[in-house]
Design a protein around this motif. Structure first.
Motif, PDB file in Angstrom:
ATOM      1  N   ASN A  82       0.836  -1.207   0.000  1.00 21.15           N
ATOM      2  CA  ASN A  82       0.000   0.000   0.000  1.00 21.15           C
ATOM      3  C   ASN A  82       0.868   1.254   0.000  1.00 21.15           C
ATOM      4  OD1 ASN A  82      -2.767  -0.623  -0.174  1.00 21.15           O
ATOM      5  ND2 ASN A  82      -2.795  -1.316   1.948  1.00 21.15           N
ATOM      6  N   GLN A  83       1.933   1.230   0.794  1.00 18.59           N
ATOM      7  CA  GLN A  83       2.837   2.383   0.838  1.00 18.59           C
ATOM      8  C   GLN A  83       3.517   2.574  -0.518  1.00 18.59           C
ATOM      9  OE1 GLN A  83       6.000   2.091   3.715  1.00 18.59           O
ATOM     10  NE2 GLN A  83       6.438   4.277   3.607  1.00 18.59           N
ATOM     11  N   LYS A  84       3.955   1.475  -1.124  1.00 18.35           N
ATOM     12  CA  LYS A  84       4.599   1.545  -2.439  1.00 18.35           C
ATOM     13  C   LYS A  84       3.623   2.115  -3.476  1.00 18.35           C
ATOM     14  CE  LYS A  84       5.065  -1.741  -5.546  1.00 18.35           C
ATOM     15  NZ  LYS A  84       5.160  -3.026  -6.136  1.00 18.35           N
ATOM     16  N   ASN A  85       2.363   1.682  -3.415  1.00 20.80           N
ATOM     17  CA  ASN A  85       1.345   2.184  -4.343  1.00 20.80           C
ATOM     18  C   ASN A  85       1.103   3.672  -4.151  1.00 20.80           C
ATOM     19  OD1 ASN A  85       1.072  -0.356  -5.439  1.00 20.80           O
ATOM     20  ND2 ASN A  85      -0.786  -0.846  -4.307  1.00 20.80           N
ATOM     21  N   SER A  86       1.075   4.113  -2.904  1.00 21.03           N
ATOM     22  CA  SER A  86       0.886   5.543  -2.632  1.00 21.03           C
ATOM     23  C   SER A  86       2.036   6.364  -3.198  1.00 21.03           C
ATOM     24  CB  SER A  86       0.763   5.787  -1.128  1.00 21.03           C
ATOM     25  OG  SER A  86      -0.423   5.214  -0.637  1.00 21.03           O
ATOM     26  N   LEU A  87       3.244   5.846  -3.079  1.00 21.17           N
ATOM     27  CA  LEU A  87       4.405   6.547  -3.644  1.00 21.17           C
ATOM     28  C   LEU A  87       4.324   6.578  -5.169  1.00 21.17           C
ATOM     29  CD1 LEU A  87       7.311   5.213  -1.390  1.00 21.17           C
ATOM     30  CD2 LEU A  87       6.340   7.526  -1.422  1.00 21.17           C
ATOM     31  N   GLN A  88       3.892   5.468  -5.769  1.00 18.28           N
ATOM     32  CA  GLN A  88       3.724   5.438  -7.229  1.00 18.28           C
ATOM     33  C   GLN A  88       2.691   6.463  -7.669  1.00 18.28           C
ATOM     34  OE1 GLN A  88       2.710   1.309  -8.027  1.00 18.28           O
ATOM     35  NE2 GLN A  88       4.634   1.056  -9.140  1.00 18.28           N
ATOM     36  N   LEU A  89       1.591   6.555  -6.929  1.00 14.10           N
ATOM     37  CA  LEU A  89       0.549   7.529  -7.254  1.00 14.10           C
ATOM     38  C   LEU A  89       1.102   8.938  -7.186  1.00 14.10           C
ATOM     39  CD1 LEU A  89      -2.456   8.306  -7.761  1.00 14.10           C
ATOM     40  CD2 LEU A  89      -2.683   8.373  -5.271  1.00 14.10           C
ATOM     41  N   ARG A  90       1.768   9.243  -6.090  1.00 15.62           N
ATOM     42  CA  ARG A  90       2.333  10.580  -5.915  1.00 15.62           C
ATOM     43  C   ARG A  90       3.322  10.911  -7.028  1.00 15.62           C
ATOM     44  NH1 ARG A  90       5.976  11.036  -1.186  1.00 15.62           N
ATOM     45  NH2 ARG A  90       7.523  10.683  -2.783  1.00 15.62           N
ATOM     46  N   ASP A  91       4.209   9.955  -7.327  1.00  9.32           N
ATOM     47  CA  ASP A  91       5.190  10.178  -8.392  1.00  9.32           C
ATOM     48  C   ASP A  91       4.520  10.364  -9.744  1.00  9.32           C
ATOM     49  OD1 ASP A  91       7.189   9.973  -6.520  1.00  9.32           O
ATOM     50  OD2 ASP A  91       7.785   7.932  -7.071  1.00  9.32           O
ATOM     51  N   SER A  92       3.479   9.584  -9.999  1.00  4.39           N
ATOM     52  CA  SER A  92       2.754   9.692 -11.263  1.00  4.39           C
ATOM     53  C   SER A  92       2.129  11.075 -11.417  1.00  4.39           C
ATOM     54  CB  SER A  92       1.676   8.606 -11.325  1.00  4.39           C
ATOM     55  OG  SER A  92       0.854   8.784 -12.439  1.00  4.39           O
ATOM     56  N   ILE A  93       1.475  11.527 -10.369  1.00  2.42           N
ATOM     57  CA  ILE A  93       0.818  12.843 -10.415  1.00  2.42           C
ATOM     58  C   ILE A  93       1.862  13.952 -10.527  1.00  2.42           C
ATOM     59  CG2 ILE A  93      -0.582  14.486  -9.097  1.00  2.42           C
ATOM     60  CD1 ILE A  93      -2.127  12.029  -8.005  1.00  2.42           C
ATOM     61  N   ASN A  94       2.913  13.872  -9.705  1.00  6.07           N
ATOM     62  CA  ASN A  94       3.949  14.920  -9.733  1.00  6.07           C
ATOM     63  C   ASN A  94       4.645  15.000 -11.082  1.00  6.07           C
ATOM     64  OD1 ASN A  94       3.443  15.798  -7.144  1.00  6.07           O
ATOM     65  ND2 ASN A  94       5.063  14.587  -6.216  1.00  6.07           N
ATOM     66  N   LEU A 107      -3.909  12.590 -17.000  1.00  9.17           N
ATOM     67  CA  LEU A 107      -3.353  11.395 -16.373  1.00  9.17           C
ATOM     68  C   LEU A 107      -3.891  10.127 -17.035  1.00  9.17           C
ATOM     69  CD1 LEU A 107      -3.517  12.439 -12.619  1.00  9.17           C
ATOM     70  CD2 LEU A 107      -1.428  11.867 -13.870  1.00  9.17           C
ATOM     71  N   ASN A 108      -5.202  10.098 -17.277  1.00  2.00           N
ATOM     72  CA  ASN A 108      -5.797   8.908 -17.888  1.00  2.00           C
ATOM     73  C   ASN A 108      -5.337   8.723 -19.334  1.00  2.00           C
ATOM     74  OD1 ASN A 108      -7.147   7.982 -15.629  1.00  2.00           O
ATOM     75  ND2 ASN A 108      -9.004   9.131 -16.094  1.00  2.00           N
ATOM     76  N   ALA A 109      -5.118   9.814 -20.045  1.00  2.00           N
ATOM     77  CA  ALA A 109      -4.631   9.714 -21.427  1.00  2.00           C
ATOM     78  C   ALA A 109      -3.216   9.145 -21.447  1.00  2.00           C
ATOM     79  CB  ALA A 109      -4.673  11.076 -22.100  1.00  2.00           C
ATOM     80  N   ARG A 110      -2.450   9.481 -20.441  1.00  4.15           N
ATOM     81  CA  ARG A 110      -1.065   9.023 -20.352  1.00  4.15           C
ATOM     82  C   ARG A 110      -0.947   7.588 -19.835  1.00  4.15           C
ATOM     83  NH1 ARG A 110       3.594  11.654 -16.617  1.00  4.15           N
ATOM     84  NH2 ARG A 110       2.557  10.422 -15.034  1.00  4.15           N
ATOM     85  N   TYR A 111      -1.948   7.126 -19.098  1.00  4.67           N
ATOM     86  CA  TYR A 111      -1.902   5.789 -18.470  1.00  4.67           C
ATOM     87  C   TYR A 111      -2.198   4.702 -19.485  1.00  4.67           C
ATOM     88  CZ  TYR A 111      -3.302   1.883 -15.495  1.00  4.67           C
ATOM     89  OH  TYR A 111      -3.437   0.641 -14.915  1.00  4.67           O
ATOM     90  N   ASN A 112      -1.318   3.712 -19.546  1.00  4.32           N
ATOM     91  CA  ASN A 112      -1.497   2.579 -20.426  1.00  4.32           C
ATOM     92  C   ASN A 112      -1.496   1.316 -19.575  1.00  4.32           C
ATOM     93  OD1 ASN A 112      -1.471   0.627 -22.368  1.00  4.32           O
ATOM     94  ND2 ASN A 112       0.447   1.252 -23.317  1.00  4.32           N
ATOM     95  N   PRO A 113      -2.683   0.782 -19.230  1.00  6.84           N
ATOM     96  CA  PRO A 113      -2.751  -0.353 -18.302  1.00  6.84           C
ATOM     97  C   PRO A 113      -2.027  -1.604 -18.803  1.00  6.84           C
ATOM     98  CG  PRO A 113      -4.935   0.148 -19.178  1.00  6.84           C
ATOM     99  CD  PRO A 113      -3.988   1.187 -19.683  1.00  6.84           C
TER     100      PRO A 113
END
Length: 195
Positions: free
Chosen positions: A132-144, A185-191
């Motif tokens: 969960n912590q790793k995911n939160s960091l990924q989210l923050r990094d993605s947004i930043n 963000l969604n345009a940039r995200y490629n699942p």
């Protein structure tokens, strides 16, 4: 205090001028001038962003599935332990053991099962918290990282995050860039590349 004064000044200026698009039309302050009333400001509603950002939703789905798998595993082991303990109790009360030593061995086996279950529960909880912590960091990094690219063309001096009633109690909706950020963000995200 100066920051609040600057924000209040910008908000009052935008409202007084009747400009519906004040967030995108403010002129950047002269470089090196702190507290200039010409700051270009925007805010992002984090709650909305999290509910609409596909990357975060995909991560949440994976985490919910992992939590469910952990819960199922622990419940199955707890049921087995409970059944073994009840069987031990039944045999003990009915003198079903060949010797007191055999009863003691069975009791120790059940205690070890209980300890193993507690260790497993702690290990799985720690792993889940770490992920969960790793995911939160990924989210923050993605947004930043997105905001750095986004802001190269938009030129905001300040982009504020707003979560419920954290710090931003009121802002003119013209300063809200949440949907633009979500769309970008969604345009940039490629699942498919994340799997």
């Amino acid at each position: 205090m100066n920051g609040l004064l600057v924000m209040a000044t910008v908000l009052m200026f935008a409202q007084c001028s009747g400009n519906n698009n004040a967030a995108t039309s403010a002129v950047a302050p002269a470089s090196g001038v702190a507290g200039s009333s010409n700051m270009k400001i925007a805010y992002v509603e984090i709650d909305s962003l999290l509910t609409k950002y596909n990357f975060w939703n995909d991560l949440n789905e994976v985490m919910i599935q992992k939590e469910e798998n952990i819960r199922t595993t622990l419940n199955e082991k707890a049921k087995k332990l409970d059944a073994d303990a009840k069987e031990f109790q039944r045999k003990y009360e009915n003198n079903g053991f060949a010797s007191p030593e055999r009863a003691q061995q069975e009791y120790q086996r059940i205690q070890k099962q209980q300890q193993d279950l507690q260790v497993l529960q702690q290990k799985l909880s720690d792993e889940l918290a770490s992920e969960n912590q790793k995911n939160s960091l990924q989210l923050r990094d993605s947004i930043n990282s997105f905001l750095k690219i986004y802001n190269q063309t938009k030129g905001y001096d300040l982009i504020i995050s707003n979560t419920g009633f954290d710090n931003l109690l009121y802002a003119n909706p013209a300063y809200n860039i949440t949907q633009e950020i979500i769309d970008g963000l969604n345009a940039r995200y490629n699942p498919s590349s994340k799997k």
